[in-house]
Enzyme design. Structure first.
Site, PDB file in Angstrom:
ATOM      1  N   LYS A  93       3.310  -3.203   7.618  1.00 26.38           N
ATOM      2  CA  LYS A  93       2.712  -2.892   8.916  1.00 26.38           C
ATOM      3  C   LYS A  93       1.286  -2.402   8.698  1.00 26.38           C
ATOM      4  O   LYS A  93       1.033  -1.812   7.653  1.00 26.38           O
ATOM      5  CB  LYS A  93       3.524  -1.871   9.703  1.00 26.38           C
ATOM      6  CG  LYS A  93       4.071  -0.653   8.970  1.00 26.38           C
ATOM      7  CD  LYS A  93       3.258   0.407   8.355  1.00 26.38           C
ATOM      8  CE  LYS A  93       2.062   1.023   8.872  1.00 26.38           C
ATOM      9  NZ  LYS A  93       1.454   2.015   7.986  1.00 26.38           N
ATOM     10  N   TYR A 178       3.852   3.312  14.401  1.00 27.38           N
ATOM     11  CA  TYR A 178       5.162   3.986  14.415  1.00 27.38           C
ATOM     12  C   TYR A 178       5.494   4.426  15.850  1.00 27.38           C
ATOM     13  O   TYR A 178       6.656   4.413  16.267  1.00 27.38           O
ATOM     14  CB  TYR A 178       5.176   5.203  13.487  1.00 27.38           C
ATOM     15  CG  TYR A 178       5.167   4.830  12.024  1.00 27.38           C
ATOM     16  CD1 TYR A 178       6.307   4.320  11.421  1.00 27.38           C
ATOM     17  CD2 TYR A 178       4.027   4.974  11.250  1.00 27.38           C
ATOM     18  CE1 TYR A 178       6.306   3.955  10.085  1.00 27.38           C
ATOM     19  CE2 TYR A 178       4.012   4.615   9.912  1.00 27.38           C
ATOM     20  CZ  TYR A 178       5.150   4.106   9.337  1.00 27.38           C
ATOM     21  OH  TYR A 178       5.153   3.739   8.021  1.00 27.38           O
TER      22      TYR A 178
HETATM   23  P1  NAD Z   1      -3.104   1.306  -1.455  1.00 27.07           P
HETATM   24  O1  NAD Z   1      -4.574   1.442  -1.308  1.00 27.07           O
HETATM   25  O2  NAD Z   1      -2.385   2.349  -2.239  1.00 27.07           O
HETATM   26  O3  NAD Z   1      -2.743  -0.123  -2.103  1.00 27.07           O
HETATM   27  C1  NAD Z   1      -3.421  -1.294  -1.723  1.00 27.07           C
HETATM   28  C2  NAD Z   1      -3.373  -2.281  -2.866  1.00 27.07           C
HETATM   29  O4  NAD Z   1      -4.144  -3.432  -2.490  1.00 27.07           O
HETATM   30  C3  NAD Z   1      -4.003  -1.736  -4.166  1.00 27.07           C
HETATM   31  O5  NAD Z   1      -3.181  -2.073  -5.261  1.00 27.07           O
HETATM   32  C4  NAD Z   1      -5.324  -2.486  -4.276  1.00 27.07           C
HETATM   33  O6  NAD Z   1      -5.742  -2.711  -5.600  1.00 27.07           O
HETATM   34  C5  NAD Z   1      -4.989  -3.811  -3.583  1.00 27.07           C
HETATM   35  N1  NAD Z   1      -6.175  -4.500  -3.082  1.00 27.07           N
HETATM   36  C6  NAD Z   1      -6.406  -5.825  -3.230  1.00 27.07           C
HETATM   37  N2  NAD Z   1      -7.584  -6.159  -2.695  1.00 27.07           N
HETATM   38  C7  NAD Z   1      -8.123  -5.041  -2.207  1.00 27.07           C
HETATM   39  C8  NAD Z   1      -9.354  -4.753  -1.537  1.00 27.07           C
HETATM   40  N3  NAD Z   1     -10.249  -5.714  -1.257  1.00 27.07           N
HETATM   41  N4  NAD Z   1      -9.601  -3.477  -1.192  1.00 27.07           N
HETATM   42  C9  NAD Z   1      -8.686  -2.497  -1.423  1.00 27.07           C
HETATM   43  N5  NAD Z   1      -7.512  -2.700  -2.057  1.00 27.07           N
HETATM   44  C10 NAD Z   1      -7.230  -3.972  -2.440  1.00 27.07           C
HETATM   45  O7  NAD Z   1      -2.488   1.194   0.003  1.00 27.07           O
HETATM   46  P2  NAD Z   1      -0.970   1.419   0.448  1.00 27.07           P
HETATM   47  O8  NAD Z   1      -0.831   2.793   0.957  1.00 27.07           O
HETATM   48  O9  NAD Z   1      -0.047   0.959  -0.600  1.00 27.07           O
HETATM   49  O10 NAD Z   1      -0.910   0.456   1.750  1.00 27.07           O
HETATM   50  C11 NAD Z   1      -0.799  -0.947   1.618  1.00 27.07           C
HETATM   51  C12 NAD Z   1      -0.159  -1.529   2.886  1.00 27.07           C
HETATM   52  O11 NAD Z   1       1.144  -0.964   3.022  1.00 27.07           O
HETATM   53  C13 NAD Z   1      -0.899  -1.193   4.181  1.00 27.07           C
HETATM   54  O12 NAD Z   1      -0.844  -2.284   5.061  1.00 27.07           O
HETATM   55  C14 NAD Z   1      -0.131  -0.019   4.741  1.00 27.07           C
HETATM   56  O13 NAD Z   1      -0.211   0.081   6.160  1.00 27.07           O
HETATM   57  C15 NAD Z   1       1.272  -0.332   4.283  1.00 27.07           C
HETATM   58  N6  NAD Z   1       2.111   0.868   4.126  1.00 27.07           N
HETATM   59  C16 NAD Z   1       3.320   0.900   4.716  1.00 27.07           C
HETATM   60  C17 NAD Z   1       4.128   2.017   4.613  1.00 27.07           C
HETATM   61  C18 NAD Z   1       5.495   2.031   5.246  1.00 27.07           C
HETATM   62  O14 NAD Z   1       6.110   3.089   5.300  1.00 27.07           O
HETATM   63  N7  NAD Z   1       6.007   0.902   5.705  1.00 27.07           N
HETATM   64  C19 NAD Z   1       3.683   3.123   3.902  1.00 27.07           C
HETATM   65  C20 NAD Z   1       2.444   3.068   3.283  1.00 27.07           C
HETATM   66  C21 NAD Z   1       1.658   1.936   3.404  1.00 27.07           C
END
Ligand code: NAD
Length: 325
Positions: A93, A178
């Protein structure tokens, strides 16, 4: 795909609790990190892809589903590329950053004959579900009102969540969904109108994205919802008012245990992996050829509300009608 925080801290451990899923490869821009995942999860190094060679995944029979865990604005591109490679998709999401993009994502998956679902893990949490299941049954009756909040203070000012080009928007996209989910899930109808307000206390940190948004939804059966989302403070709760009695959850939207009360009875706080239940259910849907409860359509329905929230704020209008699916 994307080995950041959520993939590392939640999804990787969840795989170990699934009954029907196995991590058989990764997509990452960081070869050393990808190699560590291959060692830890025991999949072949040939099943490591990067964002350039990703399309060759089409030839890999070890991989049935791609789970996209990238910054929001990258979701559509990789949903379309995964579908073109003939792989089913779970996308985190918000599924996309506009409703128009959600329509494209659904179209691409339908055309390729693959299933699309969104990482809406809460649908699989029994305590969250309990308040929905009470609707329409004795003694509750129908839902008249939902209050839903999801907010946390944003830390690191340099992260992609504060860059509009990568995040699409601010708290509304990240955690406001959410609230749209809770309002729609508990009322059990699609909202027809939204009124939204924005408050910004730190215009430097939140120069590109929204900090705090409050919005109210109107449902065709007469129910209303009042929602708050923010990167400025902490709030994480749901209150559901039925024709008779009420239920409430706090915390309502985190990884569990989700805690609360329904008709004055405490809900037993149970801890398990919401993500494992979510992933196993998607496998069931693929095997049985049925659409997931959290299919791409759910992502589109939320995106329509999010679009309308921003329109209401931009137009300063008290009430903006929500486009229907
Ligand atoms: P994060 O920043 O920790 O991870 C993002 C990943 O994408 C990293 O590994 C990064 O290297 C990679 N990436 C690839 N290209 C990139 C770019 N151009 N710029 C930045 N990063 C890049 O983020 P996250 O917290 O893991 O969130 C990722 C996704 O998951 C989002 O869409 C977020 O909304 C979703 N999420 C969902 C939940 C849930 O409970 N369902 C919880 C947290 C995050």
């Amino acid at each position: 795909m994307g080995l950041g925080n959520y993939a590392t801290r939640q999804l990787a451990p969840a795989f170990k609790e699934t009954h029907h899923c196995k991590l058989t490869g990764v997509v990452s821009g960081d070869p050393a990190k990808a190699k560590r995942w291959s060692d830890e999860h025991g999949f072949a190094p040939e099943n490591i892809y990067d964002y350039e060679n990703f399309d060759s995944i089409a030839k890999n029979p070890d991989i049935d589903v791609v789970y996209i865990v990238l910054p929001n604005s990258m979701h559509l591109e990789f949903i379309e590329r995964s579908a073109a490679a003939g792989k089913h998709v779970i996308c985190e999401k918000p599924m996309t950053v506009t409703a128009e993009e959600s329509r494209r994502a659904i179209k691409a998956c339908r055309a390729a004959g693959v299933q699309l679902s969104v990482g809406y893990r809460l649908h699989f949490d029994p305590n969250y579900r309990a308040l929905m299941l009470a609707r329409g049954t004795a003694p509750s009756g129908q839902v008249r009102y939902v209050q839903a909040d999801m907010a946390f203070p944003m830390g690191n000012p340099n992260q992609w969540r504060l860059r509009k080009a990568l995040a699409g928007g601010g708290a509304m996209y990240d955690v406001g969904v959410y609230c749209t989910q809770s309002a729609r899930f508990f009322v059990g109808e699609e909202p027809i109108a939204v009124t939204a307000q924005e408050i910004k206390t730190d215009p430097v940190k939140f120069a590109e994205v929204d900090e705090t948004i409050m919005f109210q939804l109107e449902f065709p059966g007469g129910a209303t919802a009042n929602c708050t989302t923010s990167y400025g403070f902490r709030s994480n709760s749901v209150h559901v008012d039925y024709q008779k009695g009420w239920g409430s959850l706090q915390p309502a939207h985190n990884y569990g245990p989700i805690q609360g009360v329904l008709h004055n009875q405490p809900l037993e706080p149970r801890k398990f992996s919401q993500q494992a239940l979510q992933m196993d259910d998607f496998v069931r849907c693929i095997r049985e050829g049925v659409e997931s409860e959290v299919s791409g359509l759910e992502g589109l329905k939320d995106a329509l509300v999010v679009d309308a929230v921003y329109q209401s704020i931009a137009n300063g209008s008290r009430r903006t009608l929500i486009e229907s699916v």
